[in-house]
Write a protein that holds these residues in place. Structure first.
Motif, short mmCIF file in Angstrom:
data_model
loop_
_atom_site.label_atom_id
_atom_site.label_comp_id
_atom_site.label_asym_id
_atom_site.label_seq_id
_atom_site.Cartn_x
_atom_site.Cartn_y
_atom_site.Cartn_z
N ILE A 335 8.41 -26.73 26.20
CA ILE A 335 8.29 -28.14 26.74
C ILE A 335 8.55 -29.25 25.34
O ILE A 335 9.09 -30.23 25.33
CB ILE A 335 7.05 -28.65 27.30
N LEU A 336 7.90 -28.77 24.02
CA LEU A 336 7.74 -29.45 23.03
C LEU A 336 9.46 -29.69 22.66
O LEU A 336 10.09 -30.64 22.37
CB LEU A 336 7.28 -28.94 21.67
N ALA A 337 10.31 -28.33 22.88
CA ALA A 337 11.74 -28.40 22.44
C ALA A 337 12.59 -29.60 23.33
O ALA A 337 13.36 -30.04 22.74
CB ALA A 337 12.22 -27.25 22.67
N ALA A 409 14.74 -24.69 23.59
CA ALA A 409 14.19 -24.58 24.78
C ALA A 409 14.49 -23.18 25.42
O ALA A 409 13.47 -22.49 25.87
CB ALA A 409 14.40 -25.68 25.80
N GLY A 410 15.60 -23.04 25.41
CA GLY A 410 16.02 -21.66 26.03
C GLY A 410 15.49 -20.43 25.22
O GLY A 410 15.00 -19.26 25.70
N PHE A 411 15.30 -20.73 23.95
CA PHE A 411 14.69 -19.66 23.06
C PHE A 411 13.42 -19.19 23.39
O PHE A 411 12.76 -18.07 23.42
CB PHE A 411 14.87 -19.97 21.47
N THR A 415 11.43 -15.84 24.58
CA THR A 415 10.11 -15.37 24.27
C THR A 415 8.99 -14.91 25.32
O THR A 415 8.50 -13.96 25.08
CB THR A 415 9.27 -15.97 22.87
N THR A 416 8.92 -15.73 26.15
CA THR A 416 8.18 -15.48 27.31
C THR A 416 8.23 -14.31 28.10
O THR A 416 7.53 -13.46 28.30
CB THR A 416 7.96 -16.79 28.04
N VAL A 417 9.70 -14.23 28.41
CA VAL A 417 10.07 -13.11 29.34
C VAL A 417 9.95 -11.84 28.27
O VAL A 417 9.67 -10.80 28.89
CB VAL A 417 11.67 -13.36 29.69
#
Length: 455
Positions: A335-337, A409-411, A415-417
């Motif tokens: 979200i920050l990104a 954001a995609g990165f 990392t969550t996945v």
């Protein structure tokens, strides 16, 4: 479904009862040891990536520069010698653990000073040499401190002592991150990177003082009571014994795989956090202020909650909950990104990360500590923590490439996945009963095992 706790059934009392052991002598010593243990790796990860980004090194190079911390992933290779080799004069004076600790700390102090003076923008090769030297010495210090910590903590203080140690570790990392940047930054004390790294090297002192105060660990008692061995038998028990003892346990292979991948998503995110902060345009002052206030208190809260969390939920559930919370913290950075230069979202993300990481790392390290036999403390904990370092050092090394290709954001979503396989494997371990059984077996049988096996 398997459940339970390594803390014992008698610790499910009130909140005050679960907090009181934090203030006992040996858990406080564990805290001081953690400060000395935590600062070298922080200098080589968060601070180093911030430094390299500031002097114009590209993201892909920064991502693979994390590979300079490889000694942390390989420390199990020389841990058996730290377990058994006696240093002339010093071992007789201070005991096995403390003799090694004092020697390594003196060398580490010099190495950190030289790393700070290496000027990576001009002499990348010199910088890499001193980074690897610092990583080797920092990893060796971790071998000693981790073993010594486990040996000085009785069973009823293990979780609280480990939590204190992790608080100290994070405090040392905080000093090496925020403190070092503040000393070096033109917006701070403007003393330059050489002086900043050099002054941070004095973080060896808390661990040194704690070791002088606490005295020898249990390993020294086992070592002194063991019969003398011939060279072949000594090598066999030193190099093979620790690994054989662990690998014959039920579920050993699954446990080792879990250790490798459990914190992989968190490790990939941490590798590229500071470069993202720089790219989003946050000033040194903003970064330092938010980490100093929000980050520090988040660290205190997360670490303090970890021992009660394990007491109330048991080890298996505590690993699940803390792992899920660390995944949530990665989403806040996504979200920050998307928000760009937002102090509000940086504050939210930093607070979430520090609280969840403080809990997660403490629970994870307590689990690893419980798996280590007192007969082979240094080697077995080094093996487990080295495997955890594989995720941080090698598997997370392409993080810069993914950040370049996916955008920030995609990165962070990726990392969550990436964290999901570790959670799935934890579920399998929990279903099979390995999470609880292996910890209890290792801790309950440690002293008799250490006495029965030749050293």
């Amino acid at each position: 479904m398997a459940s339970g706790t390594i803390l014992g059934e008698g610790t499910r009392g009130g909140f005050v009862a679960t907090m009181a052991p934090y203030f006992r002598a040996r858990p406080i010593a564990a805290l001081l040891l953690g400060i000395s243990s935590g600062f070298p790796l922080a200098l080589l990860l968060g601070t180093m990536t911030f430094w390299l980004a500031k002097v114009g090194i590209e993201k892909k190079t920064i991502g693979f520069a994390i590979g300079l911390t490889t000694p942390y992933a390989l420390k199990f290779l020389w841990a058996p010698f730290v377990d058994r080799i006696k240093l002339p004069v010093l071992t007789g004076m201070f005991g096995q653990r403390r003799a090694w600790l004092f020697t390594i700390q003196a060398l580490l102090f010099v190495s950190v000073w030289m790393l700070g003076a290496s000027q990576p923008e001009l002499h990348l090769g010199v910088f890499a040499f001193w980074a690897i030297a610092t990583a080797f010495l920092g990893a060796t210090q971790d071998i000693v401190i981790d073993a010594y910590r486990i040996e000085i903590l009785p069973e009823d203080e293990l979780a609280h002592g480990t939590a204190n140690n992790q608080f100290g570790y994070r405090l040392g990392a905080f000093i090496a991150g925020v403190g070092t940047i503040a000393i070096a930054s033109p917006e701070g004390f403007d003393m330059g990177w050489a002086m900043a790294y050099g002054l941070t090297g004095f973080c060896i002192l808390p661990g040194l003082l704690a070791a002088l105060w606490t005295g020898p660990g249990l390993h020294d008692k086992v070592l002194s009571s063991a019969p003398a061995q011939k060279a072949g038998a000594w090598l066999e028990s030193t190099l093979i014994g620790p690994f054989r003892e662990f690998l014959v346990r039920r579920g050993a292979v699954l446990i080792l795989l879990f250790v490798v991948i459990y914190k992989l998503g968190d490790a990939m995110g941490q590798a590229m956090l500071n470069p993202m902060i720089v790219e989003l345009g946050f000033s040194d002052t903003e970064f330092i202020a938010i980490n100093k206030v929000i980050g520090f208190w988040g660290l205190i809260v997360g670490t303090a909650l970890s021992a009660p969390l394990m007491a109330w939920l048991g080890m298996g559930r505590a690993l699940f909950v803390s792992g899920a919370l660390m995944m949530v913290s990665n989403l806040t950075f996504a979200i920050l990104a998307t928000q760009g230069h937002s102090n509000l979202w940086l504050t939210i993300a930093v607070a979430t990360e520090q609280v969840t990481s403080g809990m997660g790392l403490t629970v994870f390290v307590t689990y690893l500590s419980g798996l280590s036999s007192l007969a082979y403390t240094a080697t077995q904990f080094a093996l487990l923590s080295s495997l955890a370092g594989v995720g941080r050092t090698w598997l997370a090394a392409p993080a810069g490439y993914f950040a370049e290709e996916l955008g920030w954001a995609g990165f962070w979503l990726m990392t969550t996945v990436v964290a999901l396989p570790g959670m799935i494997l934890l579920w399998i371990l929990w279903q099979k009963g390995f999470v609880v059984e292996s910890v209890r077996k290792a801790r309950a049988g440690a002293e008799t095992e250490g006495a029965a096996k030749p050293i």
